[in-house]
Design a protein around this motif. Structure first.
Motif, short mmCIF file in Angstrom:
data_model
loop_
_atom_site.label_atom_id
_atom_site.label_comp_id
_atom_site.label_asym_id
_atom_site.label_seq_id
_atom_site.Cartn_x
_atom_site.Cartn_y
_atom_site.Cartn_z
N CYS A 209 -2.19 1.87 -4.48
CA CYS A 209 -1.25 3.14 -4.62
C CYS A 209 -2.44 4.30 -4.44
O CYS A 209 -3.44 4.23 -4.79
CB CYS A 209 -0.73 3.44 -6.04
SG CYS A 209 0.16 4.88 -6.06
N GLU A 210 -1.97 5.33 -3.50
CA GLU A 210 -2.84 6.29 -3.10
C GLU A 210 -3.09 7.24 -4.13
O GLU A 210 -2.02 7.15 -5.23
CB GLU A 210 -2.25 7.19 -1.93
CG GLU A 210 -2.84 6.74 -0.51
CD GLU A 210 -4.46 6.75 -0.48
OE1 GLU A 210 -4.82 7.57 -1.36
OE2 GLU A 210 -4.95 6.22 0.47
N MET B 283 3.67 2.90 -14.72
CA MET B 283 3.47 1.90 -13.55
C MET B 283 2.47 0.87 -14.39
O MET B 283 2.34 -0.36 -13.63
CB MET B 283 2.69 2.84 -12.57
CG MET B 283 3.49 3.94 -12.12
SD MET B 283 2.49 5.29 -11.19
CE MET B 283 1.78 4.56 -9.65
N ILE C 116 -5.97 1.87 -7.43
CA ILE C 116 -5.68 3.29 -6.93
C ILE C 116 -6.63 3.77 -6.07
O ILE C 116 -7.76 3.36 -6.02
CB ILE C 116 -5.89 4.52 -8.13
CG1 ILE C 116 -4.89 3.83 -9.46
CG2 ILE C 116 -5.33 5.93 -7.47
CD1 ILE C 116 -3.36 3.97 -9.07
N LEU D 198 -3.11 -3.56 -9.85
CA LEU D 198 -2.65 -2.24 -9.86
C LEU D 198 -4.31 -1.47 -9.33
O LEU D 198 -4.87 -1.29 -10.29
CB LEU D 198 -1.91 -1.46 -10.59
CG LEU D 198 -1.73 -0.06 -10.69
CD1 LEU D 198 -0.84 0.36 -9.35
CD2 LEU D 198 -0.95 0.54 -12.02
N TYR E 85 8.03 3.55 -6.48
CA TYR E 85 7.68 2.32 -5.66
C TYR E 85 6.68 1.63 -6.19
O TYR E 85 6.80 0.22 -6.00
CB TYR E 85 7.46 2.98 -4.07
CG TYR E 85 8.90 3.48 -3.45
CD1 TYR E 85 9.71 2.49 -3.12
CD2 TYR E 85 9.07 4.71 -3.83
CE1 TYR E 85 10.88 2.72 -2.34
CE2 TYR E 85 10.40 5.17 -3.17
CZ TYR E 85 11.07 4.17 -2.66
OH TYR E 85 12.40 4.59 -2.31
N THR E 86 5.64 1.86 -7.13
CA THR E 86 5.07 0.85 -7.82
C THR E 86 5.49 0.08 -8.57
O THR E 86 5.61 -1.27 -8.75
CB THR E 86 3.98 1.74 -8.54
OG1 THR E 86 3.14 2.35 -7.60
CG2 THR E 86 3.05 0.75 -9.41
N HIS F 14 5.21 7.77 -5.93
CA HIS F 14 4.42 6.59 -6.30
C HIS F 14 4.78 5.59 -7.43
O HIS F 14 4.84 4.60 -7.38
CB HIS F 14 2.86 7.13 -6.65
CG HIS F 14 2.18 7.96 -5.53
ND1 HIS F 14 0.95 8.18 -5.31
CD2 HIS F 14 2.70 8.11 -4.15
CE1 HIS F 14 0.59 8.73 -4.27
NE2 HIS F 14 1.61 9.00 -3.44
N CYS F 15 5.23 6.58 -8.42
CA CYS F 15 5.71 5.63 -9.74
C CYS F 15 6.93 4.67 -9.21
O CYS F 15 6.86 3.71 -9.58
CB CYS F 15 6.07 6.69 -10.66
SG CYS F 15 6.65 5.78 -12.17
N VAL G 245 -0.12 -4.15 -6.11
CA VAL G 245 0.09 -2.49 -5.58
C VAL G 245 -1.54 -2.06 -5.36
O VAL G 245 -2.33 -2.10 -6.34
CB VAL G 245 0.82 -1.73 -6.40
CG1 VAL G 245 0.87 -0.62 -6.32
CG2 VAL G 245 2.21 -2.16 -6.70
N TYR H 141 1.03 -1.17 -0.11
CA TYR H 141 -0.04 -0.11 -0.16
C TYR H 141 0.85 1.28 -0.01
O TYR H 141 1.66 1.57 0.84
CB TYR H 141 -0.80 -0.03 1.09
CG TYR H 141 -1.56 1.49 1.50
CD1 TYR H 141 -2.47 1.86 0.70
CD2 TYR H 141 -1.19 1.86 2.58
CE1 TYR H 141 -3.10 2.90 0.81
CE2 TYR H 141 -1.83 3.36 2.80
CZ TYR H 141 -2.85 3.90 1.97
OH TYR H 141 -3.38 4.88 2.24
N ILE H 142 0.71 2.06 -1.30
CA ILE H 142 1.90 3.17 -1.28
C ILE H 142 1.26 4.39 -0.74
O ILE H 142 0.13 4.89 -1.15
CB ILE H 142 2.55 3.29 -2.81
CG1 ILE H 142 3.04 1.82 -2.89
CG2 ILE H 142 3.26 4.47 -2.72
CD1 ILE H 142 3.68 1.92 -4.23
#
Ligand code: NAD
Length: 367
Positions: A131-132, A145, A158, A156, A118-119, A115-116, A129, A107-108
């Protein structure tokens, strides 16, 4: 944090403890109670809310932590979520997640510009992933990503929490049912600097100003409700503050878009204006106004309006049912059942394309 919210969080923490106890004791790969193991990356304010929420799910648990402060935040949250020391990572040791079978996903919750990276690194480590929002600080990053997750065959999603909220889903149902007639226009806004972290005022970390942080909520909602992508964009930015705080990002931004159907939408956001957050929808035979709309915390979302001669009203607390618990449950379900998230990376990319077009219309380059 006020007392009521603290009590609520404590209840979640307690629930989480019980949930975690059964989750840890079960065989993670075969049991019917299989829980998706999630590592939180960046242990700031939203990660704390999210980790509490995971504790209240029945299909996920926190099994790893990634932080620049392993001895402080790592140990603190490790103790709270029963994460062993060897599952606490730093940004430098992040790639070793690959070797940890207890971690299925990350969970980023880092500043937007991270974000990019670490994804992509999570995907390369074979982890799903969540991602916030905003997905990243440019559409080019979003595409990287998407490609990394596609190549690694990982999910993936969001973190558009409003898509998992009962009040928003009800409003969308009303719109789609024709209860307001033919929809003509939307208006939305989100104002105020609720989170004071300096990275939000630094373009290299935030990518842009309040549009990426706050204005993305009304923008994403109108894209979601209309099911269309805007075709005409207008935008204006303004900074009245002369103290230098807004040297790299705008203080206020207003935008207007037109969809192919002819629906108009306008929105505003600002770090420098005192204001509320709301969504207004006008159809030919009815209208609705949701206010507050986009905050979390102790808020009770409320809508009022009309459908022909009938009055409409309703709403509900953000935490009952909890937007974040529903979001985490959905993500874990997607991992467990190999299904597509309701808010996939493509949704984040579409928002970034719209954001780039708004900034371009306002004469302000993004990132
Ligand atoms: P925050 O500042 O509270 O947390 C950010 C975390 O990143 C901190 O733990 C910090 O230590 C870490 N970090 C690592 N490298 C950093 C660096 N170079 N500079 C600054 N911090 C660094 O921020 P937040 O409010 O938790 O926001 C994090 C992300 O979550 C953002 O993308 C934001 O848009 C998103 N967010 C989403 C919601 C939501 O409701 N879904 C709410 C708030 C924030």
């Amino acid at each position: 944090m006020d007392r009521r919210r603290f009590t609520q969080l404590s209840a979640f923490a307690l629930a989480g403890t019980q949930v975690r106890a059964s989750g840890q004791s079960s065989n993670n790969s075969t049991s019917a109670t299989r829980r998706v193991g999630i590592a939180a990356v960046g242990l700031g304010s939203i990660a704390e809310v999210f980790m509490h929420a995971v504790g209240a799910t029945s299909n996920a648990r926190i099994t790893g932590l990634v932080t620049g402060h392993p001895a402080e935040k790592g140990l603190k949250f490790g103790a709270l979520y029963n994460v062993p020391a060897n599952s606490i990572y730093t940004y430098e040791t992040f790639d070793r997640l690959r070797d940890n079978p207890a971690i299925d996903a990350v969970y980023i919750a880092l500043p937007n510009s991270m974000h990019c990276e670490y994804t992509v690194r999570a995907a390369e480590a074979g982890k799903h992933v969540l991602c916030e929002k905003p997905m990243a600080i440019s559409s080019a990053e979003c595409r990287r990503m998407l490609e990394a997750c596609r190549r690694a065959n990982v999910k993936l999603m969001i973190g558009y929490r409003t898509h998992y909220d009962a009040t928003f889903r009800k409003l969308r149902e009303l719109v789609l049912s024709g209860a307001l007639g033919e929809i003509q226009a939307y208006e939305g806004g989100f104002y105020g600097m609720r989170n004071k972290q300096q990275w939000r005022l630094d373009r290299s970390l935030a990518g842009g100003g309040s549009l990426l942080d706050l204005g993305i909520y009304p923008l994403n909602t109108v894209r979601w409700f209309t099911g269309e992508e805007p075709e005409i964009y207008r935008g204006l930015v303004a900074t009245r503050d002369k103290g230098g705080a807004y040297a790299t990002v705008e203080q206020s931004i207003d935008w207007m878009v037109k969809f192919p159907s002819g629906i108009l939408a306008s929105g505003g956001s600002s770090y420098g204006q005192s204001g509320t957050n709301f969504l207004a929808i006008n159809g030919t035979t009815g209208h609705l106004r949701l206010e507050p709309a986009f905050v979390y915390g102790d808020a009770v979302l409320k809508y009022t309006g009309t459908s022909g001669d009938n009055e409409l009203s309703g709403g509900g607390p953000v935490y009952a049912p909890d937007q974040f618990v529903s979001e985490a449950t959905h993500f874990a379900d997607c991992v467990l059942h190999n299904s597509q998230p309701a808010t996939p990376g493509e949704e984040g990319l579409a928002d970034l394309l719209a954001i780039e077009a708004i900034y371009a219309a306002a004469g302000t380059p993004i990132a």
